[in-house]
Design a protein around this motif. Structure first.
Motif: not given
Length: 262
Positions: A1-23
């Motif tokens: 899941m965290d290897s996938e680009l996440i679309t910015l809902t406020a402006d779909p031209r942009f996106a970001f990756y995120a790593h969520v720690p197990k903690s």
């Protein structure tokens, strides 16, 4: 899941990756947020992969924005470096990403840790002029072009007209910047002159600073010291202009800052 680009809902031209720690837990404590801004190679995913273990070790959530080429100006591939272009505000794009992350995960969004290298380093030190009170700490890596803390020179050469350009009250706030933990990081062998000498219309400050990234980041550190910002300089042995390789110094410094805040 965290290897996938996440679309910015406020402006779909942009996106970001995120790593969520197990903690991370929806009912647990609000975790620190780390943001890393890519350079012109746009290797946001590379930074994500390189920081996974660090995020697990320090129980922090990571966001790596992706700023696409040619937005909003197809003739300018890297407009994000200066934070504003043709009505697109890259500073508020980043803040929208953080707001979206805060609605998704249990994280600290009022203040966050920010690092960027090369073009990302340009973004980061300029962002610090605008939002020192949103930052828990800032790490600036090898920017080729500089914005000086000079209130007589216009943006992006200096900060003389930032209130008018960005519509933010009370900036620049050098007193707030002076409370900000700061790191400057560069590779020991980042002394090539070709790319810097090819940059058009160097400012008087860039000419004064010199024609290598090592020289320029040392100049910027000293300029920030003159407005009261105490900082750490990290010169990474044996490394050239390589943001991933410089992460070793960033991780060491950032790890210490995270421990101090807990």
């Amino acid at each position: 899941m965290d290897s996938e680009l996440i679309t910015l809902t406020a402006d779909p031209r942009f996106a970001f990756y995120a790593h969520v720690p197990k903690s991370h837990s929806p009912d647990g404590p609000h975790l620190p947020l780390v943001v890393i801004i890519h350079g012109i190679n746009r290797d946001a995913k590379g930074y994500l992969e390189a920081m996974r273990n660090f995020c697990e070790q320090h129980s922090c959530l990571l966001i790596c924005p992706l700023f696409p080429e040619g937005v909003p100006n197809p003739k300018q591939q890297h407009s994000y470096k200066e934070l504003s272009s043709r009505g697109t505000r890259f500073d508020t794009i980043l803040l929208s990403m953080i707001d979206q992350a805060g609605r998704t995960w249990r994280i600290q969004t009022d203040r966050f840790y920010l690092h960027g290298f090369s073009a990302g380093g340009q973004f980061v030190h300029r962002f610090a002029y605008l939002y020192p009170n949103r930052l828990a700490a800032v790490s600036i890596g090898a920017p080729g072009r500089l914005t000086a803390p000079d209130t007589q020179s216009p943006w992006p050469e200096g900060v003389g007209n930032v209130r008018e350009i960005f519509g933010l009250p009370g900036i620049p706030n050098f007193a707030a910047m002076a409370r900000l933990p700061a790191q400057f990081v560069v590779g020991e062998k980042d002394v090539g002159t070709g790319m810097i000498e090819s940059m058009k219309n160097p400012t008087k400050f860039e000419i004064e600073a010199g024609n290598t990234r090592v020289a320029r980041i040392k100049w910027l550190k000293e300029a920030w010291e003159r407005i009261g910002v105490a900082s750490e300089m990290s010169v990474v042995p044996g490394v050239g202009h390589d943001g991933i390789e410089c992460l070793s110094a960033v991780k060491g410094w950032l790890g210490r800052e995270l421990l101090l805040m807990r």
